[in-house]
Design a protein around this motif. Structure first.
Motif, short mmCIF file in Angstrom:
data_model
loop_
_atom_site.label_atom_id
_atom_site.label_comp_id
_atom_site.label_asym_id
_atom_site.label_seq_id
_atom_site.Cartn_x
_atom_site.Cartn_y
_atom_site.Cartn_z
N VAL A 14 0.85 -1.20 0.00
CA VAL A 14 0.00 0.00 0.00
C VAL A 14 0.88 1.24 0.00
O VAL A 14 0.60 2.22 -0.72
CB VAL A 14 -0.95 -0.02 1.21
N PHE A 15 1.95 1.22 0.80
CA PHE A 15 2.88 2.34 0.88
C PHE A 15 3.50 2.62 -0.49
O PHE A 15 3.59 3.77 -0.92
CB PHE A 15 3.95 2.01 1.92
N TYR A 16 3.89 1.58 -1.20
CA TYR A 16 4.47 1.75 -2.53
C TYR A 16 3.47 2.39 -3.49
O TYR A 16 3.81 3.29 -4.25
CB TYR A 16 4.95 0.41 -3.09
N PHE A 17 2.22 1.93 -3.45
CA PHE A 17 1.23 2.48 -4.38
C PHE A 17 0.89 3.93 -4.04
O PHE A 17 0.66 4.73 -4.94
CB PHE A 17 -0.01 1.59 -4.44
N ILE A 18 0.86 4.29 -2.76
CA ILE A 18 0.63 5.69 -2.40
C ILE A 18 1.78 6.55 -2.89
O ILE A 18 1.57 7.63 -3.48
CB ILE A 18 0.42 5.84 -0.88
N LEU A 19 3.01 6.09 -2.68
CA LEU A 19 4.16 6.84 -3.18
C LEU A 19 4.16 6.93 -4.71
O LEU A 19 4.52 7.95 -5.29
CB LEU A 19 5.46 6.21 -2.69
N SER A 20 3.71 5.87 -5.36
CA SER A 20 3.65 5.87 -6.82
C SER A 20 2.62 6.88 -7.33
O SER A 20 2.87 7.59 -8.30
CB SER A 20 3.29 4.49 -7.35
N ILE A 21 1.49 6.96 -6.66
CA ILE A 21 0.46 7.92 -7.07
C ILE A 21 0.99 9.34 -6.92
O ILE A 21 0.78 10.19 -7.79
CB ILE A 21 -0.83 7.70 -6.25
N LEU A 22 1.69 9.61 -5.82
CA LEU A 22 2.27 10.94 -5.64
C LEU A 22 3.33 11.23 -6.71
O LEU A 22 3.42 12.35 -7.21
CB LEU A 22 2.86 11.07 -4.25
N ASP A 23 4.11 10.22 -7.04
CA ASP A 23 5.12 10.39 -8.08
C ASP A 23 4.48 10.59 -9.45
O ASP A 23 4.98 11.37 -10.27
CB ASP A 23 6.08 9.20 -8.08
N TRP A 24 3.39 9.88 -9.71
CA TRP A 24 2.69 10.04 -10.98
C TRP A 24 2.19 11.47 -11.13
O TRP A 24 2.26 12.04 -12.21
CB TRP A 24 1.52 9.09 -11.07
N ALA A 25 1.64 12.02 -10.05
CA ALA A 25 1.15 13.39 -10.12
C ALA A 25 2.29 14.35 -10.46
O ALA A 25 2.12 15.25 -11.29
CB ALA A 25 0.50 13.78 -8.79
N LYS A 26 3.44 14.14 -9.85
CA LYS A 26 4.60 14.98 -10.13
C LYS A 26 5.04 14.81 -11.58
O LYS A 26 5.32 15.78 -12.28
CB LYS A 26 5.75 14.65 -9.19
N GLU A 27 5.10 13.58 -12.05
CA GLU A 27 5.54 13.31 -13.42
C GLU A 27 4.60 13.96 -14.44
O GLU A 27 5.05 14.53 -15.43
CB GLU A 27 5.61 11.80 -13.68
N MET A 28 3.31 13.86 -14.20
CA MET A 28 2.36 14.38 -15.17
C MET A 28 2.25 15.90 -15.11
O MET A 28 2.11 16.56 -16.14
CB MET A 28 0.98 13.75 -14.96
N LEU A 29 2.29 16.47 -13.92
CA LEU A 29 2.09 17.91 -13.80
C LEU A 29 3.36 18.71 -14.05
O LEU A 29 3.32 19.75 -14.70
CB LEU A 29 1.54 18.25 -12.41
N ILE A 30 4.47 18.24 -13.54
CA ILE A 30 5.71 19.02 -13.65
C ILE A 30 6.48 18.67 -14.92
O ILE A 30 6.88 19.54 -15.68
CB ILE A 30 6.58 18.82 -12.40
#
Length: 135
Positions: A14-30
């Motif tokens: 679960v921790f990995y998927f939460i971190l992945s979602i946060l990283d995805w947001a950064k990748e897509m937005l920034i």
């Protein structure tokens, strides 16, 4: 008790998927790029966080069950912060140099506490449904 042990084993996922979602947001937005999942990153997160969940989060969750007040998810997020302090103190006692404590680390430890709460709550809900034959 066994449910908490299983939650400690599931929490790194679960921790990995939460971190992945946060990283995805950064990748897509920034960076305006497509997100990816890395199996290597999953194993790194799992291997390094599993002992912390078993040795720190499990005893803290047993203590939290005895606290009758407060929002349960907030208590688990704050316990993630306490777990982070334990990790930092352990590293200082070991003599780790260049130990940088930042807001990102604090949020990361709180996310770990939230991941433990999410996995525990999902397993509790699943267990209640199995006991009530609702599945």
């Amino acid at each position: 008790m066994m449910l908490k042990v299983f939650a400690a084993v599931v929490s790194p996922i679960v921790f990995y998927f939460i971190l992945s979602i946060l990283d995805w947001a950064k990748e897509m937005l920034i960076y305006n790029s497509l997100p990816t999942l890395s199996l290597e990153a999953f194993f790194i997160v799992y291997v390094f966080s599993l002992p912390a969940f078993l040795l720190i989060a499990l005893p803290i969750s047993i203590i939290l069950d005895r606290i009758p007040y407060g929002l349960r998810w907030v208590n688990y997020m704050l316990s993630g912060l306490v777990g982070g302090v334990i990790v930092v103190v352990f590293n200082v006692l070991r003599g780790v140099e260049n130990l940088d404590i930042s807001l990102e680390w604090v949020v990361g430890y709180m996310i770990a506490g939230g991941a433990f709460y999410c996995s525990l709550r999902l397993l509790e809900t699943f267990d209640e449904r199995l006991q009530g034959n609702d599945v």
